[in-house]
Design a protein around this motif. Structure first.
Motif, PDB file in Angstrom:
ATOM      1  N   UNK B 117      27.233  51.344  63.920  1.00 54.64           N
ATOM      2  CA  UNK B 117      28.248  51.059  63.220  1.00 54.64           C
ATOM      3  C   UNK B 117      27.990  51.337  61.913  1.00 54.64           C
ATOM      4  N   UNK B 118      27.674  52.484  61.649  1.00 55.22           N
ATOM      5  CA  UNK B 118      27.178  52.893  60.138  1.00 55.22           C
ATOM      6  C   UNK B 118      28.306  53.564  59.324  1.00 55.22           C
ATOM      7  N   UNK B 119      29.400  53.415  59.645  1.00 53.93           N
ATOM      8  CA  UNK B 119      30.645  53.739  58.584  1.00 53.93           C
ATOM      9  C   UNK B 119      30.636  55.531  58.187  1.00 53.93           C
ATOM     10  N   UNK B 120      31.027  55.363  57.148  1.00 55.57           N
ATOM     11  CA  UNK B 120      31.212  57.102  56.668  1.00 55.57           C
ATOM     12  C   UNK B 120      30.863  56.900  55.314  1.00 55.57           C
ATOM     13  N   UNK B 121      30.984  58.279  54.797  1.00 55.36           N
ATOM     14  CA  UNK B 121      30.525  58.740  53.447  1.00 55.36           C
ATOM     15  C   UNK B 121      31.735  59.447  52.914  1.00 55.36           C
ATOM     16  N   UNK B 122      31.934  59.735  51.691  1.00 61.23           N
ATOM     17  CA  UNK B 122      33.067  60.308  50.979  1.00 61.23           C
ATOM     18  C   UNK B 122      32.640  61.705  50.874  1.00 61.23           C
ATOM     19  N   UNK B 123      33.618  62.562  51.015  1.00 59.39           N
ATOM     20  CA  UNK B 123      33.499  64.057  50.696  1.00 59.39           C
ATOM     21  C   UNK B 123      33.468  63.896  49.318  1.00 59.39           C
ATOM     22  N   UNK B 124      32.714  65.100  48.802  1.00 59.27           N
ATOM     23  CA  UNK B 124      32.342  64.957  47.278  1.00 59.27           C
ATOM     24  C   UNK B 124      32.974  66.335  46.735  1.00 59.27           C
ATOM     25  N   UNK B 125      32.647  66.459  45.146  1.00 63.52           N
ATOM     26  CA  UNK B 125      32.984  67.716  44.722  1.00 63.52           C
ATOM     27  C   UNK B 125      32.061  68.752  45.259  1.00 63.52           C
ATOM     28  N   UNK B 126      30.970  68.457  45.326  1.00 66.51           N
ATOM     29  CA  UNK B 126      30.219  69.616  45.960  1.00 66.51           C
ATOM     30  C   UNK B 126      30.764  70.178  47.426  1.00 66.51           C
ATOM     31  N   UNK B 127      31.225  69.197  48.307  1.00 69.09           N
ATOM     32  CA  UNK B 127      31.666  69.767  49.433  1.00 69.09           C
ATOM     33  C   UNK B 127      32.769  70.492  49.502  1.00 69.09           C
ATOM     34  N   UNK B 128      33.675  70.255  48.236  1.00 71.95           N
ATOM     35  CA  UNK B 128      35.003  70.947  48.247  1.00 71.95           C
ATOM     36  C   UNK B 128      34.957  72.118  47.213  1.00 71.95           C
ATOM     37  N   UNK B 129      33.733  72.171  46.468  1.00 72.03           N
ATOM     38  CA  UNK B 129      33.548  73.377  45.645  1.00 72.03           C
ATOM     39  C   UNK B 129      34.769  73.630  44.514  1.00 72.03           C
ATOM     40  N   UNK B 130      34.995  72.428  44.089  1.00 77.06           N
ATOM     41  CA  UNK B 130      36.021  72.689  42.809  1.00 77.06           C
ATOM     42  C   UNK B 130      35.340  73.583  41.557  1.00 77.06           C
ATOM     43  N   UNK B 131      35.934  74.669  41.072  1.00 74.64           N
ATOM     44  CA  UNK B 131      35.699  75.387  40.212  1.00 74.64           C
ATOM     45  C   UNK B 131      35.535  74.779  38.835  1.00 74.64           C
ATOM     46  N   UNK B 132      34.723  75.413  38.118  1.00 75.41           N
ATOM     47  CA  UNK B 132      34.645  74.741  36.570  1.00 75.41           C
ATOM     48  C   UNK B 132      32.982  74.309  36.152  1.00 75.41           C
ATOM     49  N   UNK B 133      33.018  73.614  35.198  1.00 74.41           N
ATOM     50  CA  UNK B 133      31.763  72.974  34.871  1.00 74.41           C
ATOM     51  C   UNK B 133      31.352  71.826  35.410  1.00 74.41           C
ATOM     52  N   UNK B 134      30.179  71.383  35.237  1.00 74.85           N
ATOM     53  CA  UNK B 134      29.761  69.940  35.863  1.00 74.85           C
ATOM     54  C   UNK B 134      29.578  68.970  35.047  1.00 74.85           C
ATOM     55  N   UNK B 135      30.567  68.445  34.380  1.00 76.75           N
ATOM     56  CA  UNK B 135      30.304  67.441  33.133  1.00 76.75           C
ATOM     57  C   UNK B 135      30.211  65.905  33.720  1.00 76.75           C
ATOM     58  N   UNK B 136      29.878  65.184  33.007  1.00 71.45           N
ATOM     59  CA  UNK B 136      29.787  63.737  33.141  1.00 71.45           C
ATOM     60  C   UNK B 136      31.231  63.280  33.257  1.00 71.45           C
ATOM     61  N   UNK B 137      31.690  62.546  34.330  1.00 69.27           N
ATOM     62  CA  UNK B 137      32.928  61.952  34.322  1.00 69.27           C
ATOM     63  C   UNK B 137      33.624  62.180  35.759  1.00 69.27           C
ATOM     64  N   UNK B 138      33.158  62.620  36.780  1.00 69.53           N
ATOM     65  CA  UNK B 138      33.386  63.112  37.914  1.00 69.53           C
ATOM     66  C   UNK B 138      32.842  62.306  39.098  1.00 69.53           C
ATOM     67  N   UNK B 139      34.093  61.347  39.677  1.00 65.33           N
ATOM     68  CA  UNK B 139      33.469  60.455  40.573  1.00 65.33           C
ATOM     69  C   UNK B 139      34.179  60.588  42.053  1.00 65.33           C
ATOM     70  N   UNK B 140      33.690  60.024  42.934  1.00 62.72           N
ATOM     71  CA  UNK B 140      34.424  59.769  44.352  1.00 62.72           C
ATOM     72  C   UNK B 140      35.160  58.586  44.047  1.00 62.72           C
ATOM     73  N   UNK B 141      35.992  58.442  44.679  1.00 69.66           N
ATOM     74  CA  UNK B 141      36.985  57.085  44.506  1.00 69.66           C
ATOM     75  C   UNK B 141      36.246  55.886  44.879  1.00 69.66           C
ATOM     76  N   UNK B 142      35.296  55.895  45.948  1.00 71.61           N
ATOM     77  CA  UNK B 142      34.540  54.816  46.580  1.00 71.61           C
ATOM     78  C   UNK B 142      33.516  54.311  45.506  1.00 71.61           C
ATOM     79  N   UNK B 143      32.980  55.342  44.770  1.00 73.88           N
ATOM     80  CA  UNK B 143      31.852  55.071  43.760  1.00 73.88           C
ATOM     81  C   UNK B 143      32.588  54.360  42.560  1.00 73.88           C
ATOM     82  N   UNK B 144      33.988  55.170  42.175  1.00 72.25           N
ATOM     83  CA  UNK B 144      34.343  54.344  41.163  1.00 72.25           C
ATOM     84  C   UNK B 144      34.893  53.196  41.520  1.00 72.25           C
ATOM     85  N   UNK B 145      35.326  52.718  42.805  1.00 72.30           N
ATOM     86  CA  UNK B 145      35.698  51.217  43.229  1.00 72.30           C
ATOM     87  C   UNK B 145      34.563  50.342  43.020  1.00 72.30           C
TER      88      UNK B 145
END
Lengths: 484, 457
Positions: B117-145
């Motif tokens: 019953x190990x649950x799940x993890x979130x798909x990340x920016x790296x998984x979906x390859x959003x173009x652009x730079x890699x600055x501070x300020x990009x979070x998955x919703x669960x991490x933000x939560x």
């Protein structure tokens, strides 16, 4: 005005750190200035992690000579300094007879450069060495290796520090003047003075040189984009696999490389830029990376991708020319005391140690480099819990219970390892400083599990305010403050 | 070394329910291994309500739902062991051996059966390859939560959200209540992917713009996020050139999907589907006999209630297997009947239960339609006359940590921000027990009580 150093090194990339360590063998005083908050922040921390053999470079060039020499020295240096290193060899993959012809030429050039063991291999042998790789045949380079580029820089810098070298981080050089054989280097941390300057500023080496009136160099930034794959794909490849190089592209072609930690990386592209600081990835290039990599290794899938990043090559060859221009490593006649290292792109990492010897030889002509009697050549590698046997792990947990607490679940990094990374010798407190040392946040969940735990440690154990926590140093603040 | 009949890996809703039901079904010893220092799993950071509507027929917050599940498992006689990080499952003659990292060393557990019953993890920016730079300020919703609700760390003041899954929608409201401006939610599909009730009560209610067939086409900012570029997508999901618009922001929250977490399962040789979900038979047993899987690690589900229900069956089936009894079969259909996407225009989305009925009120005739039960009509009437809301947020304690709280019952919608403001200024001097009153106040004549939804550690 304080102390006058014998040498100031500008830039704490691979070459700057290697020179710092080399100079720390002698009874001279050395300071390293770095504009970022940690070592290995520029090109050195954004590359393929391959120790080249030296067959790619023009015979008789400094690149070829230093690469071959560096390849020979690399393993010894890694073992002395506790840097992860693995002699994997490398395959160049041919897709047709024309490629095979090119490879014959590469072998000839390699032999002339002093590379040993290069040979053509057929399809059967390619399949045996790298089972998933396509191609009709290729070339095997047995002396090519892989290593951890971050640890290389960190280890050299730490060892230099142990042997008396000073480091000043977040110290971007904004001006340099020279009076009475002394250099005065202006930074936000104050003015530092020295008798010699070693310019190992990478992408900014032309600007540093121009500050001293030597303005005949120009660096053309050339970006390379990379993908990084999940460790679940690590079984697909355990040897770097490159396409046969095509002339004029300014890089070595998009290749697949396993890292020492078990991820496969894909890249790099080669795109000339105006801005030496534009680490953006672009959708068209990312698509190209993936399709070219899949042509080499069809088993990779999009779902294996866990991240992407960019590096930027400090090239001397302008866009129209492409290809490689040789390293410039020289003491400038127009500015005595200035040792310039210009255009140190690939294979600069492999060549870093021999470059450091060249620099000490240049200095030796002017100052007495008497060896320290108490030079400590060795540096203890940090604990990598995940690589230890069960018995060793058990023993460590008994010495410190924090070894029993896994903080980064993807890479199995313990609380104690994170603590050691936070308490690093350079006082670098950014998330990336922890990432490069302990390898936390680098796995498939990109820090989804461990980031909040690391932030919690920084706040409660190290009394940082949320708004002080940065991703990569000043200007990269992660948070706006407390919620309440 | 300890032995048990049923070993449950993961102390979230699925694992706790599995342990409880296995014990009730007669297993002589049941152990739950939880890696965190508190059981409940992801429920502990889900401080909003909406849990338990099916299982307990009332509206609980995540921590309250977790507390019930923990009590039920403990009362049944299951043993919950905390701060235990499972590293490996290996086969033995009579079952399995599970290796666990703890602060006291490496432990081993022998067990006849296992429930994963190990649950799940979130798909990340790296998984979906959003173009652009890699600055501070990009979070998955669960991490933000987790940062906002548990660690007392605010992720930004001007926020863009990519993806309209439930966590993203919930975070849109949460960040708004904590003073951030949510500038946009971008969804690549033609409708939101979260529940209609969340679109209604977390997004539309706060006037947050939600753009469909839209994506973040570029991340801008060298060191710190400065802006994102939003672009329209064509029917093939490709960016339409020339549609990019820049939105200045300091945080980007990604709610772009969940991936079942099965690295531990893989050490046992459990067969997975291409999406990382566990391939089980209809008895919830994996390809490895005696190893069961439930909840989000088996297949990502919409509601914790269903996770618990499935966990219960996995726990019982583990006992059935040991005894050679017939096992129960899971009905895949049942867990996915809730209304998703945009609420229908001119209707009220009923939030009494997860169905999310779209209730229409005909003012002339005074009749309701679209509701599957009477509660829908009552809800719509109330919503029309004097809408009410439950408020969930956090309160700071003297030690600097946060305690999740809620209003005891629903309050007038008009008073929501007032209560949140008062709670922002409230500071608790000492630890609290779940249900303790943390604030009692009167706003425009309305008597409002606020209670803790979690016991402090």
């Amino acid at each position: 005005m304080g102390k006058v150093y014998d040498v100031i090194i500008i830039g704490a990339g691979a070459v700057g750190c290697a020179i710092a360590r080399e100079l720390s063998r002698y009874n001279i005083s050395t300071l390293v200035l770095e504009k970022e908050c940690d070592v290995a922040y520029g090109t050195s921390g954004r590359m393929s992690g391959v120790v080249h053999a030296g067959f790619n470079n023009k015979t008789g060039s400094l690149m070829a000579k230093l690469c071959v020499e560096g390849n020979r020295l690399f393993e010894g240096v890694c073992s002395e300094l506790g840097i992860p290193y693995k002699k994997t060899g490398k395959v160049l993959v041919a897709f047709d007879e024309a490629d095979m012809k090119v490879l014959e030429g590469i072998i000839e050039r390699g032999k002339a450069n002093g590379c040993e063991g290069l040979r053509l291999i057929g399809q059967d042998e390619i399949r045996a060495i790298a089972p998933g790789i396509c191609g009709i045949g290729g070339m095997l380079s047995p002396n090519t290796a892989i290593f951890d580029p971050f640890e290389f820089c960190i280890a050299h810098a730490e060892n230099a520090m142990d042997n008396g070298v000073d480091f000043s981080l977040e110290s971007e050089v904004t001006a340099i003047s020279r009076r009475n054989d002394t250099f005065y280097v202006t930074t936000p941390k104050g003015v530092f003075s020295s008798r010699f300057i070693v310019n190992s500023a990478g992408l900014y080496c032309d600007r540093i040189s121009a500050m001293l009136g030597v303005d005949n160099y120009r660096i053309y930034p050339c970006r390379g984009q990379y993908y990084i794959l999940d460790k679940v794909a690590s079984d697909l490849l355990d040897i770097p696999a490159y396409p046969v190089p095509r002339p004029g592209i300014g890089g070595l072609g998009i290749h697949l490389t396993p890292t020492v930690d078990g991820n496969i990386i894909i890249g790099p592209s080669a795109e000339y830029l105006e801005d030496p600081d534009d680490y953006s990835t672009t959708p068209d290039v990312m698509d190209k990376l993936f399709s070219e990599a899949k042509a080499l290794l069809p088993a990779i899938e999009r779902k294996h991708i866990i991240g992407n990043y960019c590096g930027i090559r400090p090239k001397q060859a302008p866009p129209g020319e492409g290809g490689f221009r040789d390293f410039v490593i020289k003491e400038e006649e127009a500015c005595p005391g200035l040792i310039n290292l210009i255009g140190i792109e690939s294979p600069g990492f492999t060549a870093a140690v021999p470059i450091s010897f060249m620099v000490s030889d240049m200095l030796r002509k002017h100052i007495d480099l008497s060896p320290k009697t108490d030079f400590k050549a060795e540096r203890k590698a940090p604990v990598r819990f995940r690589e230890l046997s069960r018995e060793e792990q058990e023993k460590l947990i008994k010495t410190d219970p924090e070894y029993g607490e896994i903080i980064c679940r993807c890479q199995n990094v313990t609380r104690r390892e994170i603590r050691d990374a936070i308490e690093n010798r350079f006082g670098a407190r950014s998330i990336s400083a922890i990432k490069y040392r302990a390898w936390a946040t680098t796995g498939r969940c990109n820090g989804g599990y461990c980031l909040a735990k690391i932030v919690d440690m920084l706040i409660h154990d190290y009394h940082m305010k949320p708004e002080e926590i940065t991703y990569r140093g000043k200007g990269s603040e992660l948070f706006s403050g407390e919620v309440k | 070394m300890r032995s048990c009949d049923v070993l449950v890996i993961g102390g979230g809703p699925g694992g706790l329910a599995a342990a409880c039901s296995a014990k009730k079904a007669g297993a002589s010893s049941v152990i739950v291994l939880e890696r965190d220092n508190r059981a409940g799993g992801i429920l502990n950071q889900c401080i909003h309500d909406g849990f338990g509507l099916i299982r307990y027929n009332c509206e609980l917050t995540g921590p309250e739902y977790a507390a019930r599940a923990i009590r039920e498992a403990t009362d049944a006689g299951a043993e919950i062991l905390l701060s235990r990080h499972v590293s490996e499952i290996s086969k033995t003659d009579s079952g399995y051996c599970v290796s666990v990292y703890t602060k006291d060393g490496i432990e081993e557990y022998r067990t006849r059966t296992i429930v994963l019953a190990t649950g799940c993890r979130e798909r990340t920016r790296g998984n979906i390859s959003i173009p652009g730079s890699r600055p501070a300020g990009v979070f998955t919703a669960g991490v933000a939560q987790n940062l906002v609700n548990v660690r007392n760390v605010m992720i930004g003041k001007r926020v863009v959200i990519l993806g309209s899954g439930d966590i993203g929608l919930i975070m849109a409201r949460r960040l708004t209540l904590e003073g951030a401006k949510v500038l946009a939610i971008a969804e690549i599909m033609s409708a939101p992917t979260g529940l209609a009730r969340n679109v209604s009560q977390c997004v539309q209610e706060f006037g947050i713009p939600l753009y469909v067939k839209t994506t973040v086409s570029k991340i801008i900012g060298k060191r710190k996020l400065e802006a994102v570029e939003l672009s329209d997508l064509d029917q093939n999901g490709k960016v339409i050139p020339g549609t990019a618009r820049r939105i200045d922001c300091d945080a980007l929250v990604l709610s772009v999907g969940l991936i079942p977490e099965n690295e531990v399962a893989q050490t046992a040789g459990v067969k997975l589907f291409a999406n990382n979900a566990v391939d089980t038979d209809r008895y919830l047993q994996t390809s490895v006999p005696g190893v069961f899987s439930c909840g989000n690690s088996r297949h990502v589900m919409d509601l914790a209630d269903y996770v618990s229900e499935q966990g219960e069956m996995a726990g019982r089936n583990a006992v059935h297997l040991i005894r050679g009894e017939e096992m129960e079969t899971w009905d895949e259909e049942k867990s996915n009947c809730m209304k998703k996407g945009f609420p229908e225009e001119g209707t009220v989305t009923c939030t009494v239960c997860p169905n999310g009925c779209q209730v229409k009120w005909d003012e002339k005739t005074g009749t309701f339609s679209g509701n599957r039960c009477k509660r829908g009509a009552r809800f719509a009437e109330q919503e029309h006359n004097s809408p009410t809301r439950s408020v969930t947020t956090t309160v700071k304690t003297a030690s600097g940590s946060l305690i999740p709280v809620r209003t005891a019952g629903r309050i007038s919608k008009a008073h929501v921000f007032d209560v949140v403001e008062q709670l922002r200024k409230t500071k608790l001097d000492s630890g609290v027990i779940i249900g303790d009153e943390v604030l009692r106040t009167e706003i425009d004549g309305e008597d409002i009580r606020v209670v803790a939804t979690q016991t402090s550690l």
